[in-house]
Scaffold this motif. Structure first.
Motif, PDB file in Angstrom:
ATOM      1  N   ILE A 153       0.846  -1.195   0.000  1.00  0.00           N
ATOM      2  CA  ILE A 153       0.000   0.000   0.000  1.00  0.00           C
ATOM      3  C   ILE A 153       0.877   1.239   0.000  1.00  0.00           C
ATOM      4  O   ILE A 153       1.925   1.276   0.662  1.00  0.00           O
ATOM      5  N   GLY A 154       0.456   2.264  -0.719  1.00  0.00           N
ATOM      6  CA  GLY A 154       1.159   3.543  -0.717  1.00  0.00           C
ATOM      7  C   GLY A 154       0.205   4.685  -0.416  1.00  0.00           C
ATOM      8  O   GLY A 154      -0.987   4.596  -0.733  1.00  0.00           O
ATOM      9  N   ILE A 155       0.735   5.743   0.207  1.00  0.00           N
ATOM     10  CA  ILE A 155      -0.032   6.976   0.424  1.00  0.00           C
ATOM     11  C   ILE A 155       0.708   8.072  -0.321  1.00  0.00           C
ATOM     12  O   ILE A 155       1.858   8.387   0.000  1.00  0.00           O
ATOM     13  N   VAL A 156       0.058   8.670  -1.321  1.00  0.00           N
ATOM     14  CA  VAL A 156       0.728   9.637  -2.192  1.00  0.00           C
ATOM     15  C   VAL A 156      -0.123  10.885  -2.362  1.00  0.00           C
ATOM     16  O   VAL A 156      -1.333  10.879  -2.087  1.00  0.00           O
ATOM     17  N   ALA A 157       0.522  11.943  -2.837  1.00  0.00           N
ATOM     18  CA  ALA A 157      -0.213  13.152  -3.199  1.00  0.00           C
ATOM     19  C   ALA A 157      -1.100  12.847  -4.390  1.00  0.00           C
ATOM     20  O   ALA A 157      -0.679  12.171  -5.341  1.00  0.00           O
ATOM     21  N   GLY A 158      -2.332  13.331  -4.343  1.00  0.00           N
ATOM     22  CA  GLY A 158      -3.283  13.054  -5.400  1.00  0.00           C
ATOM     23  C   GLY A 158      -2.899  13.638  -6.744  1.00  0.00           C
ATOM     24  O   GLY A 158      -3.445  13.243  -7.774  1.00  0.00           O
ATOM     25  N   THR A 159      -1.946  14.581  -6.754  1.00  0.00           N
ATOM     26  CA  THR A 159      -1.513  15.195  -8.007  1.00  0.00           C
ATOM     27  C   THR A 159      -0.563  14.298  -8.797  1.00  0.00           C
ATOM     28  O   THR A 159      -0.274  14.567  -9.957  1.00  0.00           O
ATOM     29  N   PHE A 193       6.023  30.568  -2.269  1.00  0.00           N
ATOM     30  CA  PHE A 193       7.238  29.882  -1.835  1.00  0.00           C
ATOM     31  C   PHE A 193       8.484  30.582  -2.365  1.00  0.00           C
ATOM     32  O   PHE A 193       9.482  30.728  -1.645  1.00  0.00           O
ATOM     33  N   ALA A 194       8.437  31.044  -3.619  1.00  0.00           N
ATOM     34  CA  ALA A 194       9.609  31.697  -4.217  1.00  0.00           C
ATOM     35  C   ALA A 194      10.017  32.946  -3.442  1.00  0.00           C
ATOM     36  O   ALA A 194      11.203  33.278  -3.361  1.00  0.00           O
ATOM     37  N   GLU A 195       9.048  33.642  -2.843  1.00  0.00           N
ATOM     38  CA  GLU A 195       9.359  34.846  -2.071  1.00  0.00           C
ATOM     39  C   GLU A 195      10.090  34.532  -0.767  1.00  0.00           C
ATOM     40  O   GLU A 195      10.781  35.387  -0.218  1.00  0.00           O
ATOM     41  N   VAL A 196       9.938  33.322  -0.289  1.00  0.00           N
ATOM     42  CA  VAL A 196      10.485  32.945   1.013  1.00  0.00           C
ATOM     43  C   VAL A 196      11.945  32.494   0.904  1.00  0.00           C
ATOM     44  O   VAL A 196      12.648  32.383   1.901  1.00  0.00           O
ATOM     45  N   LEU A 197      12.412  32.261  -0.323  1.00  0.00           N
ATOM     46  CA  LEU A 197      13.738  31.675  -0.509  1.00  0.00           C
ATOM     47  C   LEU A 197      14.884  32.613  -0.145  1.00  0.00           C
ATOM     48  O   LEU A 197      16.044  32.195  -0.130  1.00  0.00           O
ATOM     49  N   ASP A 198      14.589  33.874   0.155  1.00  0.00           N
ATOM     50  CA  ASP A 198      15.620  34.791   0.652  1.00  0.00           C
ATOM     51  C   ASP A 198      15.947  34.528   2.119  1.00  0.00           C
ATOM     52  O   ASP A 198      16.926  35.048   2.646  1.00  0.00           O
ATOM     53  N   ALA A 266       1.290  30.890  11.419  1.00  0.00           N
ATOM     54  CA  ALA A 266       1.209  30.172  10.151  1.00  0.00           C
ATOM     55  C   ALA A 266       0.794  31.138   9.049  1.00  0.00           C
ATOM     56  O   ALA A 266      -0.127  31.939   9.216  1.00  0.00           O
ATOM     57  N   VAL A 267       1.491  31.075   7.931  1.00  0.00           N
ATOM     58  CA  VAL A 267       1.198  31.921   6.764  1.00  0.00           C
ATOM     59  C   VAL A 267       0.886  30.985   5.602  1.00  0.00           C
ATOM     60  O   VAL A 267       1.681  30.080   5.292  1.00  0.00           O
ATOM     61  N   GLN A 268      -0.253  31.178   4.960  1.00  0.00           N
ATOM     62  CA  GLN A 268      -0.633  30.292   3.859  1.00  0.00           C
ATOM     63  C   GLN A 268       0.301  30.476   2.662  1.00  0.00           C
ATOM     64  O   GLN A 268       0.709  31.603   2.338  1.00  0.00           O
ATOM     65  N   LEU A 269       0.622  29.368   2.008  1.00  0.00           N
ATOM     66  CA  LEU A 269       1.397  29.395   0.766  1.00  0.00           C
ATOM     67  C   LEU A 269       0.432  29.448  -0.412  1.00  0.00           C
ATOM     68  O   LEU A 269      -0.558  28.718  -0.448  1.00  0.00           O
ATOM     69  N   THR A 270       0.713  30.309  -1.368  1.00  0.00           N
ATOM     70  CA  THR A 270      -0.180  30.472  -2.514  1.00  0.00           C
ATOM     71  C   THR A 270       0.082  29.433  -3.605  1.00  0.00           C
ATOM     72  O   THR A 270      -0.698  29.325  -4.546  1.00  0.00           O
ATOM     73  N   ASP A 271       1.158  28.667  -3.479  1.00  0.00           N
ATOM     74  CA  ASP A 271       1.502  27.673  -4.497  1.00  0.00           C
ATOM     75  C   ASP A 271       0.460  26.557  -4.537  1.00  0.00           C
ATOM     76  O   ASP A 271      -0.031  26.092  -3.489  1.00  0.00           O
ATOM     77  N   ALA A 272       0.141  26.082  -5.738  1.00  0.00           N
ATOM     78  CA  ALA A 272      -0.888  25.048  -5.900  1.00  0.00           C
ATOM     79  C   ALA A 272      -0.509  23.762  -5.162  1.00  0.00           C
ATOM     80  O   ALA A 272      -1.383  23.065  -4.628  1.00  0.00           O
ATOM     81  N   TRP A 273       0.796  23.457  -5.091  1.00  0.00           N
ATOM     82  CA  TRP A 273       1.213  22.197  -4.460  1.00  0.00           C
ATOM     83  C   TRP A 273       1.018  22.201  -2.946  1.00  0.00           C
ATOM     84  O   TRP A 273       1.099  21.145  -2.306  1.00  0.00           O
ATOM     85  N   ALA A 274       0.771  23.380  -2.362  1.00  0.00           N
ATOM     86  CA  ALA A 274       0.637  23.461  -0.907  1.00  0.00           C
ATOM     87  C   ALA A 274      -0.634  22.770  -0.405  1.00  0.00           C
ATOM     88  O   ALA A 274      -0.690  22.320   0.735  1.00  0.00           O
ATOM     89  N   LEU A 275      -1.662  22.701  -1.231  1.00  0.00           N
ATOM     90  CA  LEU A 275      -2.908  22.026  -0.857  1.00  0.00           C
ATOM     91  C   LEU A 275      -3.048  20.788  -1.726  1.00  0.00           C
ATOM     92  O   LEU A 275      -3.146  20.886  -2.956  1.00  0.00           O
ATOM     93  N   ARG A 276      -3.050  19.624  -1.080  1.00  0.00           N
ATOM     94  CA  ARG A 276      -3.066  18.381  -1.848  1.00  0.00           C
ATOM     95  C   ARG A 276      -4.022  17.366  -1.224  1.00  0.00           C
ATOM     96  O   ARG A 276      -4.132  17.270   0.001  1.00  0.00           O
ATOM     97  N   ASP A 277      -4.691  16.654  -2.111  1.00  0.00           N
ATOM     98  CA  ASP A 277      -5.430  15.486  -1.662  1.00  0.00           C
ATOM     99  C   ASP A 277      -4.460  14.313  -1.611  1.00  0.00           C
ATOM    100  O   ASP A 277      -3.560  14.205  -2.449  1.00  0.00           O
ATOM    101  N   LEU A 278      -4.640  13.451  -0.634  1.00  0.00           N
ATOM    102  CA  LEU A 278      -3.810  12.258  -0.514  1.00  0.00           C
ATOM    103  C   LEU A 278      -4.604  11.048  -0.978  1.00  0.00           C
ATOM    104  O   LEU A 278      -5.809  10.955  -0.725  1.00  0.00           O
ATOM    105  N   SER A 279      -3.939  10.132  -1.655  1.00  0.00           N
ATOM    106  CA  SER A 279      -4.602   8.934  -2.180  1.00  0.00           C
ATOM    107  C   SER A 279      -3.925   7.673  -1.655  1.00  0.00           C
ATOM    108  O   SER A 279      -2.717   7.654  -1.412  1.00  0.00           O
ATOM    109  N   ILE A 280      -4.725   6.621  -1.496  1.00  0.00           N
ATOM    110  CA  ILE A 280      -4.219   5.291  -1.189  1.00  0.00           C
ATOM    111  C   ILE A 280      -4.014   4.589  -2.535  1.00  0.00           C
ATOM    112  O   ILE A 280      -4.924   4.579  -3.368  1.00  0.00           O
TER     113      ILE A 280
END
Length: 307
Positions: A153-159, A193-198, A266-280
């Motif tokens: 069994i694996g648990i992965v990001a739905g993307t 995320f790119a803004e935080v890399l400084d 906590a500060v929300q990240l605007t990147d699409a990858w920050a919110l993910r569904d997880l799949s079995i």
């Protein structure tokens, strides 16, 4: 000649299991740890295995080991034989009073940290004869390893493209940026995320799936990830963030609990990858051993309860 070679070759399930662990870990040292063997004993077993077969099975280098062509052939048969042995133990377990066996689970960092401890503790409490071998991997790695039959069994990001694997929805998870309350970014409600890399980062060990994922995203943004200190838990990350050692990225649930006792925000990240569904994910639900199917059913039922 073939008969003589066959009668002199002595390979047991311990050897096969060790060899599989070594190849999957890419290291005799780490393979020995997974097989719960001393390094010296593991090295001797691998050497004896090569002598028995009459061909080198591993190519050894500074970065670890990789299987030779003979090693890849042995690995394929080893996985089949170990799966059959596990199925035999499962079938005989019924005569010992119930299903017994081991479920091999691969998970990405967030699911392993945030959801699986509760999931597995509840499942194992009602299945005393079942054990779970849990390993952290990147989602795309998990898909490939499940397809190869490395785990059940694996648990992965739905993307992630699951290819021909069978999938069921599991949970949803969001990654957020955590900063000290007096950090300049604490005034922001959202940030890319790119803004935080400084800024300097407090993160998990570089070998962790999440840290490798973030390092890859930073590289794609054309910037290095300035990882100032590496820790083994999200709680530790939050504690050092509170001390202004750097900023961190953790699951939103972790940030929410940590903020109750720590001076962080906590500060929300605007990147699409920050919110993910997880799949079995699994190769074939019906082909899983009964206790592995029961774990999948437990995870699906748990999802319905929290929805």
């Amino acid at each position: 000649m073939a008969k003589e070679w066959y009668t002199t070759m002595r390979v047991d399930l311990v050897d096969l299991s060790l060899f599989r662990h070594v190849v999957e870990a890419g290291s005799i040292t780490h393979g020995a740890e997974r097989a719960h063997l001393a390094l010296a004993a593991a090295s001797t077993r691998i050497r004896n295995l090569e002598e028995a077969i009459g061909a080198p099975l591993l190519t050894r280098g500074r970065a670890g080991v990789t299987p030779t062509q003979a090693g890849r052939t042995l690995l394929q048969h080893a996985r089949t034989m170990l799966a059959q042995a596990e199925r035999l133990r499962e079938d005989l377990g019924a005569y010992a009073g119930g299903a017994a066996g081991q479920v091999r689970v691969l998970s990405n960092t967030n699911a392993l940290t945030e959801f699986l401890p509760e999931t597995l503790s509840a499942f194992l409490a009602t299945h005393p004869q079942v054990s779970v071998d849990l390993e952290e991997r990147l989602s795309d790695e998990i898909v490939g390893l499940i397809a190869e039959g490395v785990a059940d069994i694996g648990i992965v990001a739905g993307t992630v493209d699951a290819g021909g694997l069978e999938t069921f929805p599991y949970r949803s998870d969001r990654s957020v940026l955590v900063v000290a309350k007096d950090h300049p970014l604490a005034r922001r409600s959202k940030v890319a995320f790119a803004e935080v890399l400084d800024h300097d980062f407090v993160g998990l060990d570089r070998a962790s799936a999440l840290q490798r994922f973030l390092a890859d995203k930073a590289t794609r943004a054309g910037r290095p990830l300035r990882l100032r200190i590496q820790l083994r838990s999200f709680d530790g990350v939050c504690r050092l963030v509170e001390r202004n050692v750097g900023v961190g990225i953790v699951p939103e649930t972790t940030a929410r609990w940590a903020a109750k006792t720590m001076a962080i925000r906590a500060v929300q990240l605007t990147d699409a990858w920050a919110l993910r569904d997880l799949s079995i994910v699994m190769r074939d639900y019906q082909a899983l051993p009964p206790y592995a199917r029961e774990l999948v059913d437990h995870m699906r039922e748990e999802r319905r309860e929290v929805s």
